[in-house]
Design an enzyme around this catalytic site. Sequence first.
Site, PDB file in Angstrom:
ATOM      1  CE  LYS A  58       1.139   1.592   9.436  1.00 31.12           C
ATOM      2  NZ  LYS A  58       1.699   3.016   9.430  1.00 31.12           N
ATOM      3  CE1 TYR A  93       0.160   0.098   6.294  1.00 33.18           C
ATOM      4  CE2 TYR A  93      -1.694  -1.214   7.169  1.00 33.18           C
ATOM      5  CZ  TYR A  93      -1.589   0.262   7.528  1.00 33.18           C
ATOM      6  OH  TYR A  93      -1.901   1.191   7.822  1.00 33.18           O
TER       7      TYR A  93
HETATM    8  N1  LIG Z   1      -6.535   4.422   6.438  1.00 34.66           N
HETATM    9  C1  LIG Z   1      -6.602   3.640   7.511  1.00 34.66           C
HETATM   10  O1  LIG Z   1      -8.403   2.924   7.228  1.00 34.66           O
HETATM   11  C2  LIG Z   1      -5.712   3.750   7.819  1.00 34.66           C
HETATM   12  C3  LIG Z   1      -5.862   2.455   9.124  1.00 34.66           C
HETATM   13  C4  LIG Z   1      -4.835   1.917   9.884  1.00 34.66           C
HETATM   14  C5  LIG Z   1      -3.309   3.548  10.389  1.00 34.66           C
HETATM   15  N2  LIG Z   1      -3.753   4.294   9.062  1.00 34.66           N
HETATM   16  C6  LIG Z   1      -2.197   4.395   8.495  1.00 34.66           C
HETATM   17  O2  LIG Z   1      -2.546   5.924   8.923  1.00 34.66           O
HETATM   18  C7  LIG Z   1      -1.326   6.845   8.464  1.00 34.66           C
HETATM   19  C8  LIG Z   1      -2.598   7.736   7.195  1.00 34.66           C
HETATM   20  O3  LIG Z   1      -2.274   7.154   5.699  1.00 34.66           O
HETATM   21  P1  LIG Z   1      -3.800   7.402   5.751  1.00 34.66           P
HETATM   22  O4  LIG Z   1      -5.134   6.606   5.487  1.00 34.66           O
HETATM   23  O5  LIG Z   1      -4.513   8.913   5.771  1.00 34.66           O
HETATM   24  O6  LIG Z   1      -3.686   7.980   4.050  1.00 34.66           O
HETATM   25  P2  LIG Z   1      -3.002   8.800   2.927  1.00 34.66           P
HETATM   26  O7  LIG Z   1      -2.167   8.188   1.537  1.00 34.66           O
HETATM   27  O8  LIG Z   1      -4.290   9.531   3.109  1.00 34.66           O
HETATM   28  O9  LIG Z   1      -1.919   9.825   3.786  1.00 34.66           O
HETATM   29  C9  LIG Z   1      -1.026   8.953   4.017  1.00 34.66           C
HETATM   30  C10 LIG Z   1       0.123  10.312   3.647  1.00 34.66           C
HETATM   31  O10 LIG Z   1       1.803   9.786   3.909  1.00 34.66           O
HETATM   32  C11 LIG Z   1       2.362  10.040   2.812  1.00 34.66           C
HETATM   33  N3  LIG Z   1       3.508   9.857   2.523  1.00 34.66           N
HETATM   34  C12 LIG Z   1       3.781   8.449   1.784  1.00 34.66           C
HETATM   35  N4  LIG Z   1       4.702   8.147   1.427  1.00 34.66           N
HETATM   36  C13 LIG Z   1       5.777   9.046   2.268  1.00 34.66           C
HETATM   37  C14 LIG Z   1       6.839   8.914   2.279  1.00 34.66           C
HETATM   38  N5  LIG Z   1       7.673   7.919   1.207  1.00 34.66           N
HETATM   39  N6  LIG Z   1       7.557   9.902   2.496  1.00 34.66           N
HETATM   40  C15 LIG Z   1       6.504  10.760   2.735  1.00 34.66           C
HETATM   41  N7  LIG Z   1       5.258  10.588   3.156  1.00 34.66           N
HETATM   42  C16 LIG Z   1       4.641   9.594   2.454  1.00 34.66           C
HETATM   43  C17 LIG Z   1       1.040  10.641   1.690  1.00 34.66           C
HETATM   44  O11 LIG Z   1       1.567  11.303   0.733  1.00 34.66           O
HETATM   45  C18 LIG Z   1      -0.129  10.659   2.186  1.00 34.66           C
HETATM   46  O12 LIG Z   1       0.311  12.365   2.215  1.00 34.66           O
HETATM   47  C19 LIG Z   1      -0.948   5.572   7.704  1.00 34.66           C
HETATM   48  O13 LIG Z   1       0.284   5.847   8.798  1.00 34.66           O
HETATM   49  C20 LIG Z   1      -1.447   4.729   7.368  1.00 34.66           C
HETATM   50  O14 LIG Z   1      -0.509   2.991   7.179  1.00 34.66           O
HETATM   51  C21 LIG Z   1      -4.526   4.626   8.176  1.00 34.66           C
END
Ligand SMILES: NC(=O)c1ccc[n+]([C@@H]2O[C@H](COP(=O)([O-])OP(=O)(O)OC[C@H]3O[C@@H](n4cnc5c(N)ncnc54)[C@H](O)[C@@H]3O)[C@@H](O)[C@H]2O)c1
Length: 246
Positions: free
Chosen positions: A155, A151
């Site tokens: 990123k 991951y």
């Molecule tokens: N939550 C954290 O701590 C955190 C930290 C750093 C980065 N991020 C990044 O933020 C972004 C959003 O994550 P989040 O925390 O809101 O998680 P989340 O799981 O709530 O949201 C992720 C969304 O992406 C969608 N998704 C997943 N696979 C997919 C696919 N193959 N095609 C289309 N849509 C797809 C999911 O259905 C979901 O709605 C992501 O890129 C994640 O890596 C999250």
Amino acid sequence: MSFSHDLDFTGRRILLTGAANGFGAAMATLFHAAGARLVLADIEEQPLAEVAAQCGAEAHVFDQADPDSVKRLAEAAGPVDTLINNAGVLVAKPLLETSFEELRRVIDIDFVGALRLMQLVGRGMVERRRGVILSIGSQTAFSGGENRAVYAAAKAAISQLTKSAAVEWGPHGVRVVCLAPGRSLTRMTQQTAIEGQSGDRGLARVPLGRWGKVEEIAKMAMFLVSDAASYVTGATVIADGGYVHG
Ligand SMILES: NC(=O)c1ccc[n+]([C@@H]2O[C@H](COP(=O)([O-])OP(=O)(O)OC[C@H]3O[C@@H](n4cnc5c(N)ncnc54)[C@H](O)[C@@H]3O)[C@@H](O)[C@H]2O)c1
């Protein structure tokens, strides 16, 4: 000079992926309130439809792991002013226990799919000589982390891609930026926090002493794509409560 005017998105057409949950749903709510015309996309049909209904938005179901599906989304969305590459997945596992299928899935969704969408949407922006692309990266791109190897690498690739795309497309009036959130409580991280997978130990390293809130990340995303950030391009902005500096 008006700061509030810069944060007014009236009429701006924004394609936002991963809009059904977490950061994406929070961003959709904020952008809708600021007057944007939203095109929301996600793999989960039902929650996507709910967010889209609340925001008066177009909704497109797509799979970021599938190149044909990504292409269909770009075609269906048509010309947009802003792309927010937010959809992503986390496979929280030790590197030695991560299967080839799992690592391909993370790289395909978090890097290749996001890159392909950036390319497809960016072409039109370059031709029209305006646009903003924001990708949601991660603090792990800088810190690495236990159970985060693949991951974090995906990123980091997005942050690196942001720099080159910004250099190539800047002369054509297109900004490309990246936002690297620290751990925030969404569905993606809830399970690992509950299981204590690097959760409690990680929190001790956050100078602000807490995990992020989705609205804090959504507001920073909004700032970065707004005209208030008109001189920012190529950068990855870290919003992690100070973790990588701790
Ligand atoms: N939550 C954290 O701590 C955190 C930290 C750093 C980065 N991020 C990044 O933020 C972004 C959003 O994550 P989040 O925390 O809101 O998680 P989340 O799981 O709530 O949201 C992720 C969304 O992406 C969608 N998704 C997943 N696979 C997919 C696919 N193959 N095609 C289309 N849509 C797809 C999911 O259905 C979901 O709605 C992501 O890129 C994640 O890596 C999250």
